[in-house]
Design an enzyme around this catalytic site. Structure first.
Site, mmCIF file in Angstrom:
data_model
loop_
_atom_site.group_PDB
_atom_site.id
_atom_site.type_symbol
_atom_site.label_atom_id
_atom_site.label_comp_id
_atom_site.label_asym_id
_atom_site.label_seq_id
_atom_site.Cartn_x
_atom_site.Cartn_y
_atom_site.Cartn_z
ATOM 1 C CG ASN A 81 -0.516 -0.024 2.667
ATOM 2 O OD1 ASN A 81 0.904 -0.185 2.185
ATOM 3 N ND2 ASN A 81 -1.083 0.721 4.178
ATOM 4 C CE LYS A 129 7.866 -11.036 -0.062
ATOM 5 N NZ LYS A 129 7.371 -10.364 -1.080
ATOM 6 N N GLY A 141 2.283 -5.843 7.426
ATOM 7 C CA GLY A 141 1.949 -6.448 6.376
ATOM 8 C C GLY A 141 0.569 -6.747 7.217
ATOM 9 N N GLY A 144 2.000 -11.535 10.133
ATOM 10 C CA GLY A 144 3.309 -10.603 11.567
ATOM 11 C C GLY A 144 3.013 -11.409 12.446
ATOM 12 C CD GLU A 175 4.424 -0.430 12.944
ATOM 13 O OE1 GLU A 175 2.823 0.556 13.823
ATOM 14 O OE2 GLU A 175 5.590 0.262 14.007
ATOM 15 C CB CYS A 221 -2.470 0.276 7.806
ATOM 16 S SG CYS A 221 -0.346 1.149 8.733
ATOM 17 C CD GLN A 265 -8.270 -5.683 -0.263
ATOM 18 O OE1 GLN A 265 -7.383 -5.765 0.664
ATOM 19 N NE2 GLN A 265 -8.687 -4.738 0.985
ATOM 20 C CD GLU A 318 8.490 0.478 11.155
ATOM 21 O OE1 GLU A 318 9.564 0.247 10.192
ATOM 22 O OE2 GLU A 318 7.637 -0.119 10.348
HETATM 23 P P1 ADP Z 1 -1.025 -8.039 2.871
HETATM 24 O O1 ADP Z 1 -2.463 -9.716 2.854
HETATM 25 O O2 ADP Z 1 -2.090 -6.542 2.759
HETATM 26 O O3 ADP Z 1 -0.942 -8.814 1.061
HETATM 27 P P2 ADP Z 1 0.553 -9.563 3.593
HETATM 28 O O4 ADP Z 1 1.099 -9.887 5.275
HETATM 29 O O5 ADP Z 1 0.702 -11.121 3.094
HETATM 30 O O6 ADP Z 1 -0.278 -8.908 3.550
HETATM 31 O O7 ADP Z 1 2.256 -9.494 2.775
HETATM 32 C C1 ADP Z 1 2.785 -8.355 3.573
HETATM 33 C C2 ADP Z 1 4.208 -8.864 3.504
HETATM 34 O O8 ADP Z 1 5.019 -10.064 3.633
HETATM 35 C C3 ADP Z 1 4.635 -9.548 1.721
HETATM 36 O O9 ADP Z 1 5.644 -8.895 1.204
HETATM 37 C C4 ADP Z 1 4.544 -10.375 1.436
HETATM 38 O O10 ADP Z 1 5.047 -10.341 0.649
HETATM 39 C C5 ADP Z 1 5.194 -10.726 3.183
HETATM 40 N N1 ADP Z 1 4.152 -12.304 3.795
HETATM 41 C C6 ADP Z 1 3.351 -12.985 3.317
HETATM 42 N N2 ADP Z 1 3.611 -14.082 3.647
HETATM 43 C C7 ADP Z 1 4.396 -13.591 4.302
HETATM 44 C C8 ADP Z 1 5.513 -14.841 5.824
HETATM 45 N N3 ADP Z 1 4.990 -16.467 5.560
HETATM 46 N N4 ADP Z 1 6.809 -14.517 5.579
HETATM 47 C C9 ADP Z 1 6.824 -14.082 5.958
HETATM 48 N N5 ADP Z 1 6.713 -12.731 4.585
HETATM 49 C C10 ADP Z 1 5.314 -12.599 4.419
#
Ligand code: ADP
Length: 476
Positions: free
Chosen positions: A148, A171, A224, A229, A246, A280, A327, A457
């Protein structure tokens, strides 16, 4: 355009190239993103690990120069980067340019912070002993970012990480590889030694565990969703690894009888619907006292209905599309859930525009109570509810009755109520006569309760996460 990984200073493409689709126009494919696997992630961690010591030993001047250069490059390319951001994520062009500008300012701010690092020099309680307290870099930090804010969030993690002498593996979210790649291109042009910053594109569910579980990665900063999280926190907890999260919000905006109506409506409109509600910190629960309720709802409805929803790059567009089909479906489902629980829905329909995109009307959901699902769960779309309450005390109680605690706002002309609200709101950020979303870049950002975990942060507070404290005793 191909978006590649940046590993140890080299551009690496691998895996199936995934198309980067414009949510305003699904026929517009911006480029294709490489999809790294566990092997590339491991290489990136090794590169960061090898480079960490050198960067930790860099001078404040070197750090300043690198960060200042990156900030300047971002700012001088704000128009082009803003357009890329709007095409990729769907926020309007002014919002896109604004976010890029913010990212540039963040790098400039942390360039300054690199020069301003301090420590404490203390007298010991023992004779003939001196004590100094300093901050050391964490080493290799893993940064996981959402879609976002495709450039601002990477910026507010990468900039302090580098300023405090860490090596980075970033990442970014799958949906926004373009901005991450553009940022990496700028970083690659700077004098940052190779391997200090690495970009790995690909699936979070696949790459995340490798990043999080590698013992060479000493800290994870994540923004995320709540379930992801929580999973990351559990994994980091098991390893005693430093973690900063966050996550979501269900941010209340309280509107009291004595509020200036036009200000309150403007604040709600901005907080709830700008950036398509995909912040958020968005205001998702409008908690309104009964004396102003009907006037507020009528005026907000009028303003909301007048919002121009269309292609993010279109002239005068005030709300772009939702980020993707998944979404959009989730937003529409929440609108339906609210209806099914007896709420009144204004707007909130799927709409079509000249280009094929993920468009919906903003939704105002009235006649709700705080126990309805629409008031408990984060939607992450242009959907706001109205909860009518009797008085200030009830408003505060309802505002705090949520598992989240990121941002909370109040519109009032009463100094007493504004002051009480700042004291009583269970949130990391409190806004008086301002939208719950839209924060400065030089002060701490973060929440309480289920919204955030770990230290803050941004601003000087970022040092808490990106450094570890050392206390040294010297006998003379
Ligand atoms: P959204 O549903 O808004 O995409 P996510 O929490 O899935 O939110 O994604 C936020 C970030 O976390 C992205 O960069 C995504 O690739 C990463 N992500 C998703 N799953 C995992 C995981 N199991 N471990 C670490 N990072 C992840």
């Amino acid at each position: 355009m191909d978006y590649q990984n940046l590993i140890d200073g080299a551009w690496v493409s691998c895996g199936t190239a995934v198309p980067n689709v414009n949510p305003s126009d699904t026929t517009d494919v911006l480029g294709h993103a490489a999809q790294a696997g566990i092997e590339e992630m491991t290489q990136a961690i090794s590169a960061a690990d090898a480079a960490a010591q050198g960067w930790a030993a860099s001078t404040p001047q070197q750090r300043f120069d690198v960060l200042d250069f990156i900030g300047t490059e971002i700012l001088s390319n704000a128009q082009a980067l803003g357009k890329l951001l709007s095409r990729e994520e769907g926020k309007t062009l002014p919002e896109g340019i604004g976010e890029v500008t913010r990212a540039g300012h963040i790098f400039k701010f942390f360039a300054g912070e690199a020069l301003r690092q301090t420590g404490d020099l203390l007298a010991s309680v023992r004779p003939g002993v001196g004590i100094d307290v300093t901050r050391d870099p964490m080493g290799v930090v893993g940064l996981i970012t959402p879609w976002n804010f495709p450039i601002a969030i990477p910026a507010w993690k990468v900039a302090p990480a580098l300023a405090y002498g860490n090596a980075v593996v970033l990442k970014p979210a799958e949906l926004v590889p373009g901005c991450a790649h553009a940022l990496a291109q700028i970083i690659a042009k700077s004098d940052l030694p190779k391997g200090v910053f690495n970009l790995v594109l690909g699936l979070g569910s696949e790459l995340g565990p490798t990043l999080i579980n590698d013992p060479r990665v000493t800290a994870i900063s994540f923004t995320g969703s709540v379930p992801t999280g929580r999973g990351i926190a559990a994994a980091c907890g098991a390893q005693l690894k430093k973690v900063q999260l966050e996550m979501g919000g269900k941010n209340p905006l309280v509107v009291l009888d004595d509020a200036d109506l036009e200000t309150a409506v403007e604040v709600a409109l901005n907080g709830s619907f700008f950036s398509t509600g995909q912040r958020c910190t968005a205001s998702s629960r409008l908690i309104v006292t009964q004396g102003i309720h009907d006037r507020f709802v009528a005026r907000l409805t009028e303003r909301m209905r007048a919002l121009k929803v269309d292609h993010a790059l279109g002239d005068g567009v005030q709300m772009g599309p939702v980020v993707d089909a998944r979404q959009l479906a989730q937003n529409l489902e929440y609108v339906q859930i609210a209806k099914d629980q007896g709420a009144q829905v204004i707007g909130g329909a799927r709409v079509t525009r000249e280009t094929e995109g993920f468009y919906m009307e903003p939704a105002l959901i009235t006649d709700t109570t705080n126990d309805m699902r629409i008031n408990r769960e984060e939607v992450f779309g242009p959907v706001a509810t109205v909860i009518k309450v009797a008085d200030f005390d009830t408003a505060v109680r309802v505002a705090n009755d949520t598992e989240f605690g990121l941002s909370a706002g109040i519109c009032t002309q009463s100094l007493k109520h504004a002051t009480l609200f700042k004291a009583q709101a269970q949130a990391g950020m409190v806004m008086v006569n301002l939208p719950t979303a839209g924060v400065d870049y030089h002060v701490p950002f973060g929440g309480t309760k289920g919204s955030s975990f770990g230290s803050r942060e941004q601003g000087r507070y970022a040092a808490e996460f990106y450094t570890k404290v050392k206390t040294a005793y010297t006998g003379v």
